[in-house]
Motif scaffolding. Structure first.
Motif, PDB file in Angstrom:
ATOM      1  N   ASP A  21       0.874  -1.160   0.064  1.00 43.47           N
ATOM      2  CA  ASP A  21       0.080  -0.115   0.139  1.00 43.47           C
ATOM      3  C   ASP A  21       0.805   1.040  -0.006  1.00 43.47           C
ATOM      4  N   GLU A  22       0.332   2.394  -0.607  1.00 42.20           N
ATOM      5  CA  GLU A  22       0.996   3.699  -0.362  1.00 42.20           C
ATOM      6  C   GLU A  22       0.924   4.226   1.106  1.00 42.20           C
ATOM      7  N   CYS A  23       1.908   4.770   1.612  1.00 45.39           N
ATOM      8  CA  CYS A  23       1.915   5.523   2.678  1.00 45.39           C
ATOM      9  C   CYS A  23       1.826   6.955   2.398  1.00 45.39           C
ATOM     10  N   TYR A  77       4.829  13.895   2.113  1.00 48.02           N
ATOM     11  CA  TYR A  77       5.622  12.496   1.409  1.00 48.02           C
ATOM     12  C   TYR A  77       4.618  11.598   1.340  1.00 48.02           C
ATOM     13  N   HIS A  78       4.915  10.628   0.238  1.00 43.34           N
ATOM     14  CA  HIS A  78       4.246   9.249   0.058  1.00 43.34           C
ATOM     15  C   HIS A  78       5.170   8.300  -0.692  1.00 43.34           C
ATOM     16  N   SER A  79       4.480   7.274  -0.644  1.00 40.80           N
ATOM     17  CA  SER A  79       5.361   6.129  -1.369  1.00 40.80           C
ATOM     18  C   SER A  79       4.819   5.753  -2.784  1.00 40.80           C
ATOM     19  N   HIS A  80       5.722   5.251  -3.516  1.00 37.16           N
ATOM     20  CA  HIS A  80       5.077   4.785  -4.974  1.00 37.16           C
ATOM     21  C   HIS A  80       5.660   3.347  -4.704  1.00 37.16           C
ATOM     22  N   THR A  81       4.761   2.380  -4.649  1.00 35.88           N
ATOM     23  CA  THR A  81       5.281   0.983  -4.568  1.00 35.88           C
ATOM     24  C   THR A  81       5.330   0.274  -5.622  1.00 35.88           C
ATOM     25  N   PRO A  87       6.046  12.301  -9.667  1.00 32.67           N
ATOM     26  CA  PRO A  87       4.601  12.458  -9.415  1.00 32.67           C
ATOM     27  C   PRO A  87       3.773  12.087 -10.498  1.00 32.67           C
ATOM     28  N   SER A  88       2.587  11.147 -10.120  1.00 30.39           N
ATOM     29  CA  SER A  88       1.843  10.705 -11.224  1.00 30.39           C
ATOM     30  C   SER A  88       0.695  11.754 -11.383  1.00 30.39           C
ATOM     31  N   GLN A  89       0.013  11.676 -12.495  1.00 26.24           N
ATOM     32  CA  GLN A  89      -0.970  12.511 -12.948  1.00 26.24           C
ATOM     33  C   GLN A  89      -2.004  13.096 -11.679  1.00 26.24           C
ATOM     34  N   THR A  90      -2.398  12.090 -10.991  1.00 26.03           N
ATOM     35  CA  THR A  90      -3.261  12.258  -9.604  1.00 26.03           C
ATOM     36  C   THR A  90      -2.427  13.040  -8.896  1.00 26.03           C
ATOM     37  N   ASP A  91      -1.157  12.890  -8.564  1.00 30.18           N
ATOM     38  CA  ASP A  91      -0.311  13.841  -7.581  1.00 30.18           C
ATOM     39  C   ASP A  91      -0.517  15.049  -8.235  1.00 30.18           C
ATOM     40  N   ILE A  92       0.018  15.431  -9.523  1.00 28.30           N
ATOM     41  CA  ILE A  92       0.157  16.625 -10.017  1.00 28.30           C
ATOM     42  C   ILE A  92      -1.370  17.439  -9.926  1.00 28.30           C
TER      43      ILE A  92
END
Ligand SMILES: [Zn+2]
Length: 138
Positions: A21-23, A77-81, A87-92
């Motif tokens: 899971d992403e944190c 901060y978050h993780s990409h597992t 950054p993903s499009q969601t992150d952006i």
């Protein structure tokens, strides 16, 4: 940002503990130095390829704690597992939204490879992404 090895280890440990899971979490920052780590609840928890949202009670609690430290919530901060630490499009879409956390640094811990990969970015309101250095100090 500048961060001590000890605090960076805490962030990486959080990412590894929650994988696959992403944190996510917030870092308290004073004068460019990270002073504290605040883990947030990932309300979308599950084996997702992308996606986390700030939610539950952990977010206001972290913001209050950072306020008490007289620091700023300068880093999210978050993780990409399952994908690269970019950054993903969601992150952006999240990062560029002036209603959310404009101007924070986006620290991403990639846990897909053998060794955790650590990168940090700024996301502008126009969606532009700029990598910024992570300086680890003693
Ligand atoms: Zn992401």
């Amino acid at each position: 940002m500048r961060i001590s090895q000890e605090l960076l280890d805490q962030v990486v440990a959080h990412a590894l503990r929650d994988a696959p899971d992403e944190c996510c979490g917030l870092l308290g920052v004073k004068d460019g130095d990270v002073v504290s780590v605040h883990e947030l609840e990932n309300v979308l928890q599950g084996p997702k390829v992308f996606g986390f949202e700030l939610g539950g009670s952990s977010y206001p609690r972290a913001m209050m704690a950072i306020d008490d430290e007289e620091a700023d919530a300068g880093v999210l901060y978050h993780s990409h597992t399952r994908s690269k630490p970019y950054p993903s499009q969601t992150d952006i879409n999240f990062g560029r939204d002036p209603q959310r956390l404009p101007g924070v640094e986006w620290l991403i811990i990639g846990t897909k490879g053998e060794e955790p990969e650590i990168r940090s970015y700024l996301i502008a309101e126009d969606g532009g992404v700029t990598e910024v250095p992570v300086t680890v100090v003693d």
